[in-house]
Design a protein around this motif. Sequence first.
Motif, PDB file in Angstrom:
ATOM      1  N   TYR A  26      36.037  31.546  28.575  1.00  0.00           N
ATOM      2  CA  TYR A  26      37.041  32.377  27.913  1.00  0.00           C
ATOM      3  C   TYR A  26      36.464  33.322  26.860  1.00  0.00           C
ATOM      4  N   ILE A  27      35.270  33.036  26.364  1.00  0.00           N
ATOM      5  CA  ILE A  27      34.712  33.867  25.296  1.00  0.00           C
ATOM      6  C   ILE A  27      33.320  34.407  25.638  1.00  0.00           C
ATOM      7  N   SER A  28      32.383  33.508  25.925  1.00  0.00           N
ATOM      8  CA  SER A  28      30.987  33.920  26.107  1.00  0.00           C
ATOM      9  C   SER A  28      30.790  34.838  27.306  1.00  0.00           C
TER      10      SER A  28
ATOM     11  N   LEU B  84      31.253  42.523  29.205  1.00  0.00           N
ATOM     12  CA  LEU B  84      31.554  43.747  28.447  1.00  0.00           C
ATOM     13  C   LEU B  84      30.298  44.380  27.865  1.00  0.00           C
ATOM     14  N   LEU B  85      29.304  43.558  27.578  1.00  0.00           N
ATOM     15  CA  LEU B  85      28.068  44.060  26.988  1.00  0.00           C
ATOM     16  C   LEU B  85      27.169  44.722  28.021  1.00  0.00           C
ATOM     17  N   GLN B  86      27.066  44.125  29.218  1.00  0.00           N
ATOM     18  CA  GLN B  86      26.066  44.549  30.197  1.00  0.00           C
ATOM     19  C   GLN B  86      26.568  45.559  31.230  1.00  0.00           C
ATOM     20  N   ILE B  87      27.769  45.370  31.763  1.00  0.00           N
ATOM     21  CA  ILE B  87      28.251  46.232  32.846  1.00  0.00           C
ATOM     22  C   ILE B  87      28.289  47.714  32.469  1.00  0.00           C
ATOM     23  N   PRO B  88      28.756  48.095  31.263  1.00  0.00           N
ATOM     24  CA  PRO B  88      28.786  49.522  30.920  1.00  0.00           C
ATOM     25  C   PRO B  88      27.409  50.182  30.883  1.00  0.00           C
ATOM     26  N   LYS B  89      26.343  49.403  30.809  1.00  0.00           N
ATOM     27  CA  LYS B  89      24.991  49.962  30.728  1.00  0.00           C
ATOM     28  C   LYS B  89      24.440  50.374  32.093  1.00  0.00           C
ATOM     29  N   LEU B  90      25.090  49.952  33.174  1.00  0.00           N
ATOM     30  CA  LEU B  90      24.554  50.174  34.511  1.00  0.00           C
ATOM     31  C   LEU B  90      24.629  51.637  34.921  1.00  0.00           C
ATOM     32  N   THR B  91      23.611  52.089  35.659  1.00  0.00           N
ATOM     33  CA  THR B  91      23.605  53.412  36.263  1.00  0.00           C
ATOM     34  C   THR B  91      23.230  53.264  37.730  1.00  0.00           C
TER      35      THR B  91
ATOM     36  N   ASN C 154      26.153  38.423  20.097  1.00  0.00           N
ATOM     37  CA  ASN C 154      26.165  37.075  19.529  1.00  0.00           C
ATOM     38  C   ASN C 154      27.007  36.111  20.363  1.00  0.00           C
ATOM     39  N   PHE C 155      28.156  36.576  20.830  1.00  0.00           N
ATOM     40  CA  PHE C 155      28.984  35.720  21.680  1.00  0.00           C
ATOM     41  C   PHE C 155      28.337  35.512  23.048  1.00  0.00           C
ATOM     42  N   ALA C 156      27.765  36.566  23.616  1.00  0.00           N
ATOM     43  CA  ALA C 156      27.131  36.458  24.936  1.00  0.00           C
ATOM     44  C   ALA C 156      25.941  35.500  24.894  1.00  0.00           C
TER      45      ALA C 156
ATOM     46  N   PRO D 191      22.876  28.195  25.858  1.00  0.00           N
ATOM     47  CA  PRO D 191      22.786  26.899  25.164  1.00  0.00           C
ATOM     48  C   PRO D 191      24.015  26.026  25.345  1.00  0.00           C
ATOM     49  N   LEU D 192      25.213  26.610  25.267  1.00  0.00           N
ATOM     50  CA  LEU D 192      26.425  25.810  25.427  1.00  0.00           C
ATOM     51  C   LEU D 192      26.550  25.265  26.850  1.00  0.00           C
ATOM     52  N   ALA D 193      26.301  26.127  27.836  1.00  0.00           N
ATOM     53  CA  ALA D 193      26.432  25.688  29.229  1.00  0.00           C
ATOM     54  C   ALA D 193      25.401  24.622  29.577  1.00  0.00           C
ATOM     55  N   LEU D 194      24.176  24.777  29.068  1.00  0.00           N
ATOM     56  CA  LEU D 194      23.127  23.811  29.393  1.00  0.00           C
ATOM     57  C   LEU D 194      23.330  22.489  28.656  1.00  0.00           C
ATOM     58  N   VAL D 195      23.847  22.529  27.439  1.00  0.00           N
ATOM     59  CA  VAL D 195      24.186  21.283  26.743  1.00  0.00           C
ATOM     60  C   VAL D 195      25.283  20.560  27.521  1.00  0.00           C
ATOM     61  N   ALA D 196      26.253  21.332  28.035  1.00  0.00           N
ATOM     62  CA  ALA D 196      27.312  20.739  28.857  1.00  0.00           C
ATOM     63  C   ALA D 196      26.733  20.123  30.120  1.00  0.00           C
ATOM     64  N   VAL D 197      25.725  20.790  30.705  1.00  0.00           N
ATOM     65  CA  VAL D 197      25.036  20.230  31.876  1.00  0.00           C
ATOM     66  C   VAL D 197      24.390  18.895  31.516  1.00  0.00           C
ATOM     67  N   GLY D 198      23.697  18.866  30.380  1.00  0.00           N
ATOM     68  CA  GLY D 198      23.037  17.638  29.941  1.00  0.00           C
ATOM     69  C   GLY D 198      24.021  16.516  29.656  1.00  0.00           C
TER      70      GLY D 198
END
Length: 299
Positions: free
Chosen positions: A37-39, A45-52, A189-191, A196-203
């Motif tokens: 919902y956040i990350s 939003l951060l990466q897609i607009p940079k594409l060419t 910062n959110f991205a 880390p959050l996903a991998l801690v959840a994996v662990g």
Amino acid sequence: MDNFVLILVAITIGYGINRLNIFSKEAPIILNQFVIYISLPAMVLLQIPKLTFSVDTIIPIVVAWAVIIISAILVLLLSRLFAFSREVTGSLMLVATLSNSSFLGIPIINAYMGEDSLPYVLVYDQLGNSIAVATYGTFIASYYSNKSKTGFKIIFLKILTFPPFISLIVALFLMGVEFNDTITKVLTNFANTIVPLALVAVGLQLQFRLPKEDLKPFSVALVVKLILAPIIAILVCKLFGWNNQAAIVSIMEAGMASMITAGVIASMTGLAPRLSTAIVGYGIIISFFTTAVLFKIIG
């Protein structure tokens, strides 16, 4: 190297927290919800607009989508052959088809091929996997997470209201737009919390001894993702006569472990969370060796 260390440390932390019963049993779900919902929307939003777009972007795009589609067909066939449950099939349709093309792909391919190969990595990741997880991933999660048959209208509404998909639509309208420094820093910062959050959840959910009923789908997923997927990529490149740096990068990307976000979506929507987590966690470790073999074959 730093990324590899972060992967191992984050998974180890999650596993240790689980063994010590520090967090509640709902912790993996909460962490995964934060990512979805956040990350992840922040990353899109951060990466897609940079594409060419350019001619060189064609190879990674074609290979990425060919691998996803053919892998999905293979998973469906194997799931029917082995009579996997609906939840397990949905899990495999996510974690056995989508690659960890950025967090693993960037450091591994940079180590083997140098920084000049990274633009192709980003194209494969953003125009392949990032769009796929927001569209294909949303559809799979919506379809398989429902116990009963669900109409197209309900699935369509779920896709339209899925946060990564909403952020993708917004991001496509913002292509070519440069955000100011404040917005960029906030999104960054959110991205950056995804891994880390996903991998801690994996662990937190990782088990060294898998239940007997998970071994067969676990093996199927790893074979499809780490062996058959790069073979598909090789065949696609040979079919079109592609034998350049973009082709090699695309083949390497196809052979990466399962996308962490795919595992998060599977876990959050109830698609065999224990199995999905095991495939992501063990797949990351095994892929260090399989990608080395793959590069030796094609490099």
